[in-house]
Design an enzyme around this catalytic site. Structure first.
Site, PDB file in Angstrom:
ATOM      1  NE  ARG A  79     -10.791  35.035   8.413  1.00  7.88           N
ATOM      2  CZ  ARG A  79      -9.867  34.204   7.936  1.00  7.88           C
ATOM      3  NH1 ARG A  79      -9.880  32.922   8.263  1.00  7.88           N
ATOM      4  NH2 ARG A  79      -8.907  34.662   7.152  1.00  7.88           N
ATOM      5  CG  HIS A 135      -0.304  30.614   7.066  1.00  2.00           C
ATOM      6  ND1 HIS A 135       0.749  30.171   6.290  1.00  2.00           N
ATOM      7  CD2 HIS A 135      -1.417  30.145   6.451  1.00  2.00           C
ATOM      8  CE1 HIS A 135       0.295  29.481   5.261  1.00  2.00           C
ATOM      9  NE2 HIS A 135      -1.030  29.443   5.332  1.00  2.00           N
ATOM     10  CG  HIS A 166      -1.006  25.313   7.125  1.00  3.80           C
ATOM     11  ND1 HIS A 166      -2.092  25.851   7.790  1.00  3.80           N
ATOM     12  CD2 HIS A 166      -1.051  25.832   5.871  1.00  3.80           C
ATOM     13  CE1 HIS A 166      -2.756  26.648   6.973  1.00  3.80           C
ATOM     14  NE2 HIS A 166      -2.143  26.663   5.802  1.00  3.80           N
TER      15      HIS A 166
HETATM   16  C1  LIG Z   1      -2.412  21.428  -3.401  1.00  6.98           C
HETATM   17  C2  LIG Z   1      -2.686  21.329  -2.105  1.00  6.98           C
HETATM   18  C3  LIG Z   1      -2.122  22.179  -1.036  1.00  6.98           C
HETATM   19  C4  LIG Z   1      -2.925  21.799   0.198  1.00  6.98           C
HETATM   20  C5  LIG Z   1      -3.132  20.348  -0.051  1.00  6.98           C
HETATM   21  C6  LIG Z   1      -3.609  20.353  -1.500  1.00  6.98           C
HETATM   22  O1  LIG Z   1      -3.534  19.084  -2.065  1.00  6.98           O
HETATM   23  C7  LIG Z   1      -5.023  20.916  -1.606  1.00  6.98           C
HETATM   24  C8  LIG Z   1      -5.417  21.723  -0.366  1.00  6.98           C
HETATM   25  C9  LIG Z   1      -4.272  22.548   0.222  1.00  6.98           C
HETATM   26  C10 LIG Z   1      -4.531  22.877   1.687  1.00  6.98           C
HETATM   27  C11 LIG Z   1      -5.414  24.105   1.918  1.00  6.98           C
HETATM   28  C12 LIG Z   1      -5.583  24.346   3.428  1.00  6.98           C
HETATM   29  C13 LIG Z   1      -4.261  24.256   4.181  1.00  6.98           C
HETATM   30  C14 LIG Z   1      -3.461  23.022   3.724  1.00  6.98           C
HETATM   31  C15 LIG Z   1      -2.209  22.819   4.567  1.00  6.98           C
HETATM   32  C16 LIG Z   1      -4.381  21.839   3.680  1.00  6.98           C
HETATM   33  O2  LIG Z   1      -4.609  21.077   4.596  1.00  6.98           O
HETATM   34  O3  LIG Z   1      -4.986  21.742   2.442  1.00  6.98           O
HETATM   35  C17 LIG Z   1      -3.167  23.159   2.242  1.00  6.98           C
HETATM   36  C18 LIG Z   1      -2.291  22.096   1.573  1.00  6.98           C
HETATM   37  C19 LIG Z   1      -0.855  22.541   1.499  1.00  6.98           C
HETATM   38  O4  LIG Z   1      -0.561  23.691   1.110  1.00  6.98           O
HETATM   39  O5  LIG Z   1      -0.006  21.727   1.849  1.00  6.98           O
HETATM   40  O1  LIG Z   2      -8.380  31.167   6.213  1.00  3.94           O
HETATM   41  C1  LIG Z   2      -7.258  31.642   6.177  1.00  3.94           C
HETATM   42  O2  LIG Z   2      -7.031  32.827   6.363  1.00  3.94           O
HETATM   43  C2  LIG Z   2      -6.068  30.741   5.944  1.00  3.94           C
HETATM   44  C3  LIG Z   2      -6.304  29.720   4.883  1.00  3.94           C
HETATM   45  C4  LIG Z   2      -5.060  28.971   4.567  1.00  3.94           C
HETATM   46  O3  LIG Z   2      -4.079  29.061   5.248  1.00  3.94           O
HETATM   47  C5  LIG Z   2      -5.010  28.095   3.381  1.00  3.94           C
HETATM   48  O4  LIG Z   2      -6.032  27.953   2.670  1.00  3.94           O
HETATM   49  O5  LIG Z   2      -3.922  27.539   3.115  1.00  3.94           O
HETATM   50 FE   LIG Z   3      -2.336  28.180   4.263  1.00  2.00          FE
END
Ligand SMILES: C=C1C[C@]23C[C@@]1(O)CC[C@H]2[C@@]12CCC[C@@](C)(C(=O)O1)[C@H]2[C@@H]3C(=O)O
Ligand SMILES: O=C(O)CCC(=O)C(=O)O
Ligand SMILES: [Fe+2]
Length: 350
Positions: free
Chosen positions: A285, A275, A213
């Protein structure tokens, strides 16, 4: 669609169940960074806002990598260790306790599966916790008798991260020759915490930690526990074949991801990079992300002083997140200004 009832105790399974077995992990070769692929490591220790060398390095990193390490960031080792400790403490709770703070289906905050799970038929080897706004409510649900230290750590880390994010964004913007004043909201950034947990996995070649993503932020500042797992998708030397390059933990360094909103602000000069996280056979991890965005009401658009026609439509952070929730990795492309938009402007005015 996957739901919270799909949670299971990762530690108890001896093999990867069908529900978590991915076939697409080998979509590109994976490896360590070599030569030109070595990620930039930028020291902020002596950089004032007019430090040309730091700006040059940042600009290069944002244009050619979309991810870089920063040192000299001013975050104490003690605070990082405490954050890691509290993250471990949270994910070590029994599942039924974590589920007391479950993220509601349309909510932003709480414990749950990866938010992007709905785009995939297989589940990830992953648990996440998102904190947006006050930490107290969640902390009480998780640790009813002992939530003070958790709250204190998240709040202290949040304050430090906001200062650091502001500094990096200001440097990034001025590295493009843009006056800081154009970003008159840079002192009011908002932040979301994402705590990520990737349990040890009996067959890591079959499981996906967090699928590929880009981040929907301006930038994301990531601290990873001492175990590798983060990978970025790179073209060798910028144009060769595509491969997954590991971003190992570097002592004392934090990782910064350029998010989609910086891609938009910079009119696609900076790149939000794809990534993912892979998992480890022996080690659990953790990673801790501070996701930084503009104030919610600000329409993010390519900076005027770049003096070129904007290639993205203006959009607030909440609007972009909602689009990302529907279109996932196509969201950025979907708001590109098309030649039809240009024709419309030509015929009807801007
Ligand atoms: C502000 C945000 C970015 C995110 C979606 C969210 O609402 C909260 C979680 C964020 C996260 C973290 C892990 C990877 C990601 C793609 C996800 O599924 O939740 C990101 C979201 C994002 O950056 O689009
Ligand atoms: O765990 C990681 O190294 C990646 C986490 C990540 O991509 C995210 O929180 O958006
Ligand atoms: Fe990320």
């Amino acid at each position: 669609m996957p739901s919270l009832s799909d949670h299971f105790e990762f530690e108890t399974v001896r093999e990867v169940p069908e529900s978590h077995a991915w076939t697409s992990l080998d979509d590109h070769p994976s490896g360590e960074a070599t030569g030109h692929d070595k990620l930039p490591l930028i020291s902020l220790s002596n950089s004032s806002d007019d430090d040309d060398n730091t700006k040059f390095l940042l600009r290069h990193a944002c244009q050619h990598f979309g991810v870089f390490y920063v040192t000299g960031h001013g975050i104490s080792t003690n605070l990082l260790s405490e954050l890691e400790l509290q993250t471990r403490r949270l994910f070590s709770l029994p599942t039924n306790q974590k589920l007391k703070a479950a993220r509601p289906p349309d909510g932003l905050s709480g414990y749950g599966l990866a938010r992007i799970s709905s785009f995939f038929s297989k589940l990830m080897w992953y648990e996440g916790f998102t904190i947006s706004g006050s930490v107290l409510h969640h902390a009480r649900q998780l640790f009813p008798d002992d939530y003070f230290r958790f709250c204190e750590t998240i709040e202290e880390y949040g304050k430090e991260m906001q200062k650091l994010a502001e500094k990096i964004i200001r440097l990034m913007i001025s590295s493009l020759g843009v006056k800081e004043e154009e970003l008159n909201w840079s002192k009011d950034l908002s932040g979301v915490f994402q705590l990520n947990s990737y349990p040890a996995c009996p067959d890591p070649d079959k499981a996906m930690g967090l699928a590929a993503h880009t981040d929907s932020s301006l930038l994301t500042i990531l601290h990873q526990s001492g175990t590798s797992g983060l990978q970025v998708l790179r073209k060798e030397d910028g144009h060769g074949p595509t491969r997954w390059v590991t971003v190992p933990p570097v002592a004392g360094a934090l990782i910064v991801h350029v998010g989609d909103l910086s891609h938009i602000l910079s009119n696609a000069r900076f790149h939000s990079v794809l990534h993912r996280a892979i998992v480890n056979r022996y080690r659990h991890r953790y990673s801790m992300a501070y996701i930084c965005g503009p104030p919610p009401e600000v329409k993010v658009k390519p900076l005027n002083s770049l003096n070129e026609s904007p290639v993205f439509r203006p959009m607030t952070w909440p609007e972009y997140l909602s689009l990302k929730g529907k279109l996932f990795n196509q969201a950025l492309h979907s708001i590109r200004v098309t030649s039809d938009d240009e024709k419309f402007k030509f015929m009807h005015g801007p």
